[in-house]
Design an enzyme around this catalytic site. Structure first.
Site, PDB file in Angstrom:
ATOM      1  CB  SER A   1      -0.939   0.011   1.215  1.00 45.49           C
ATOM      2  OG  SER A   1      -0.195  -0.087   2.411  1.00 45.49           O
TER       3      SER A   1
ATOM      4  CB  CYS B   1      14.015 -11.403   1.719  1.00 46.82           C
ATOM      5  SG  CYS B   1      12.375 -10.688   1.947  1.00 46.82           S
TER       6      CYS B   1
ATOM      7  CD  GLU C   1      11.520 -13.921  -1.377  1.00 42.44           C
ATOM      8  OE1 GLU C   1      11.901 -13.954  -0.169  1.00 42.44           O
ATOM      9  OE2 GLU C   1      11.458 -12.889  -2.041  1.00 42.44           O
TER      10      GLU C   1
END
Length: 461
Positions: free
Chosen positions: A156, A261, A227
């Site tokens: 968002s 990540c 993922e």
């Protein structure tokens, strides 16, 4: 839905969220568009995706500026992200026809048997803000090439990026309905996953979000790819070239302002080179320029949102309270913008937050080990299994260690990164399934067995 610049805190734009009826209409458009898109020759679909890559190349500066404004990525890295998306388009434009071609399998002498790779329909993608172009393109391009149609629920805080991606694909020739961006909140995802018309779902995000999507998708018996997070180990062996390794370590931890990540987060260092490595690592982290991400000289910009600063700082403080030494940083600066300084934690207890949780920002935790075996044990002592790297002067030794990592992406003398030519994904709580390469394009297809028997009903004299 508002887009806010994390550096200036200014509201960039406001976007109207669709009504339930408008979401329903979007799903129906996807369903209606799918048969015609799937029936187009794969070469035709790939020519369109190749044009999308050309458009990205032509507009690198425009889209890089958008990335930097919406989520604070340093401008040089933002340009690299857009260029990588263009490369992805070119890669699949060239390789998808081969990757989706029928695979003939020898069985009986009087039969022709093969596996065909056929699209399954509308696929929902729930994507994050940290690589707002790359994460979406690495979903959209292989799936569109395969003949699927896509619905994007983007983060968002990057609605401008979501709209820009949709515009690029449509301008390249992807028809209306084949790829749509829905500027909806997370509360809409559950209903979409449960919708019978959505045939698959892929999510890149937190472990909690992944569990929720996996549970819903599983209950509906539909394919999902996840993922999720990572706490990647960066293992420095006793024979590693320290100065060069420390240079790579800085990039591995601070790229994208540490919000990746696959960023290295736990630095596992052999005692023989520990002091030298920590000294070089600290000096290089301290030399980074923190500031306006629009400036070419800036290495580290703001985090994407103020709450992310709060979360990271809490992890750092709790780690210090648990017994770690704060060697560098560790205190949000008194300035406008969602900044957190490059931070170095040493003597980190193995049960502290920086050891057991994913830290999403420029904070590095260093651990000293006595042997290669202890390094491997610590590297694998995590619930995550996304990426891992090992650093050594002996590449054969490095490959042997890399094969022992419990992770999906294992690198020797290079930090972990994604590449269109190689499958990307993790194990354990870092998710399942693969994106990119041949493996990625075949995730959301029907691997259909076709058996053609010869001889039955042959004409008689």
């Amino acid at each position: 839905m508002q887009s806010t610049n994390p550096y200036t805190t200014d509201v960039l734009d406001s976007y109207e969220t669709p009504t339930d009826d408008e979401v329903e209409a979007a799903v129906e458009r996807a369903v209606d568009r799918f048969p015609a898109w799937a029936d187009r020759p794969v070469q035709d679909r790939c020519r369109i995706l190749d044009r999308a890559g050309d458009l990205l190349e032509d507009r690198v500066d425009e889209y890089a500026s958008l990335l930097t404004r919406e989520m604070g990525k340093p401008i040089e890295q933002a340009r690299a992200e857009v260029e990588k998306c263009a490369w992805l388009c070119a890669y699949y434009a060239e390789r998808a026809p081969e990757q989706l071609a029928d695979e003939v399998v020898g069985t009986e002498a009087d039969a022709r048997t093969l596996v065909s790779y056929e699209p399954i329909g509308p696929v929902l993608a729930v994507m994050p803000w940290n690589f707002p172009f790359w994460q979406v393109f690495r979903f959209a391009v292989p799936n569109l090439a395969a003949g699927n149609v896509g619905l994007l629920k983007h983060a968002s805080n990057v609605p401008g990026c979501a709209r820009a991606i949709e515009d690029v694909l449509h301008e390249a020739g992807v028809p209306e309905g084949a790829f749509q961006s829905l500027l909806v909140g997370s509360d809409t995802v559950g209903g979409l996953v449960e919708d019978d018309r959505i045939r698959g779902v892929t999510l890149t995000g937190s472990e909690g979000a992944g569990r929720a999507v996996a549970e819903q998708a599983g209950s509906e018996l539909k394919k999902s790819v996840l993922e999720l997070g990572g706490s990647d180990p960066f293992v420095v062996l006793d024979d590693a070239p320290v100065e060069a390794t420390a240079e790579k370590a800085v990039t591995a931890r601070t790229q994208n302002n540490g919000q990746s990540c696959i960023a290295a987060k736990r630095f596992v260092v052999h005692t023989d080179v520990y002091d030298e490595f920590v000294g070089a690592f600290e000096a290089k982290l301290d030399a980074l320029t923190v500031g306006d991400p629009r400036e070419e000289s800036v290495d580290v910009g703001p985090l994407a949102r103020p709450d992310l600063v709060d979360d990271l700082h809490e992890q750092v403080e709790e780690t210090v309270e648990a017994g770690a030494t704060l060697a560098l940083g560790g205190e949000p600066p008194d300035r406008e913008g969602a900044f957190y300084p490059p931070t170095l934690l040493t003597d980190v207890p193995r049960d502290a937050p920086a050891a057991t949780e994913e830290t999403f920002g420029p904070a590095a935790a260093v651990f000293e080990v006595e042997s290669e075996a202890e390094a491997l044990e610590l590297a694998n002592d995590t619930s995550f299994g996304l990426g891992a790297s090992v650093w050594t002067a002996d590449v054969e030794r490095g490959e042997r260690v890399a094969r022992e990592f419990e992770a999906g992406l294992c690198f020797v003398n290079e930090y972990v990164k994604s590449d269109p030519r190689l499958p990307f994904g993790g194990v354990k709580e870092s998710g399942y399934g693969r994106e990119l390469a041949r493996q990625g394009i075949r995730e959301f297809v029907n691997r259909k067995t076709v058996w053609v028997q010869h001889g039955l009903g042959e004409e008689r004299e």
